[in-house]
Design a protein around this motif. Structure first.
Motif, mmCIF file in Angstrom:
data_model
loop_
_atom_site.group_PDB
_atom_site.id
_atom_site.type_symbol
_atom_site.label_atom_id
_atom_site.label_comp_id
_atom_site.label_asym_id
_atom_site.label_seq_id
_atom_site.Cartn_x
_atom_site.Cartn_y
_atom_site.Cartn_z
ATOM 1 N N ILE A 87 0.839 -1.204 0.000
ATOM 2 C CA ILE A 87 0.000 0.000 0.000
ATOM 3 C C ILE A 87 0.870 1.249 0.000
ATOM 4 N N LYS A 88 1.933 1.229 0.805
ATOM 5 C CA LYS A 88 2.867 2.359 0.850
ATOM 6 C C LYS A 88 3.495 2.594 -0.524
ATOM 7 N N GLN A 89 3.855 1.511 -1.197
ATOM 8 C CA GLN A 89 4.444 1.619 -2.528
ATOM 9 C C GLN A 89 3.431 2.222 -3.506
ATOM 10 N N ILE A 133 8.990 9.547 -5.032
ATOM 11 C CA ILE A 133 9.985 8.501 -5.295
ATOM 12 C C ILE A 133 10.626 7.990 -4.009
ATOM 13 N N THR A 134 10.739 8.844 -2.995
ATOM 14 C CA THR A 134 11.339 8.421 -1.724
ATOM 15 C C THR A 134 10.473 7.369 -1.043
ATOM 16 N N VAL A 135 9.175 7.628 -0.969
ATOM 17 C CA VAL A 135 8.246 6.685 -0.337
ATOM 18 C C VAL A 135 8.204 5.391 -1.143
ATOM 19 N N GLU A 136 8.164 5.515 -2.454
ATOM 20 C CA GLU A 136 8.130 4.335 -3.303
ATOM 21 C C GLU A 136 9.383 3.487 -3.131
ATOM 22 N N THR A 137 10.538 4.136 -3.057
ATOM 23 C CA THR A 137 11.806 3.420 -2.893
ATOM 24 C C THR A 137 11.881 2.720 -1.534
ATOM 25 N N GLU A 138 11.453 3.406 -0.485
ATOM 26 C CA GLU A 138 11.442 2.799 0.850
ATOM 27 C C GLU A 138 10.543 1.559 0.866
ATOM 28 N N ALA A 139 9.371 1.685 0.284
ATOM 29 C CA ALA A 139 8.426 0.573 0.265
ATOM 30 C C ALA A 139 8.972 -0.599 -0.554
#
Length: 61
Positions: free
Chosen positions: A17-19, A28-34
């Motif tokens: 869900i975060k991704q 892009i930061t949130v997507e990369t972390e997820a």
């Protein structure tokens, strides 16, 4: 994800869900972390899933 499990853990679902949120909002930061979290969860799952080897049965005389 491959032919893996049929049920996701709560952590895996949360990371997916975060991704998705990162993709939708273009963060892009949130997507990369997820993505990193998902990879870690999948690696942990793959590490714990080893099948014991079965000795081959041979037909006797």
């Amino acid at each position: 994800m491959g032919k893996g499990r049929k049920v996701l853990s709560a952590d895996h679902a949360r990371a997916l869900i975060k991704q998705a949120i990162g993709i939708i909002f273009g963060d892009i930061t949130v997507e990369t972390e997820a993505t990193a979290e998902i990879a870690a969860i999948e690696a942990q799952h793959a590490k714990g899933k080893t099948k014991p080897t079965k000795p081959s049965s041979t037909s006797g005389p």
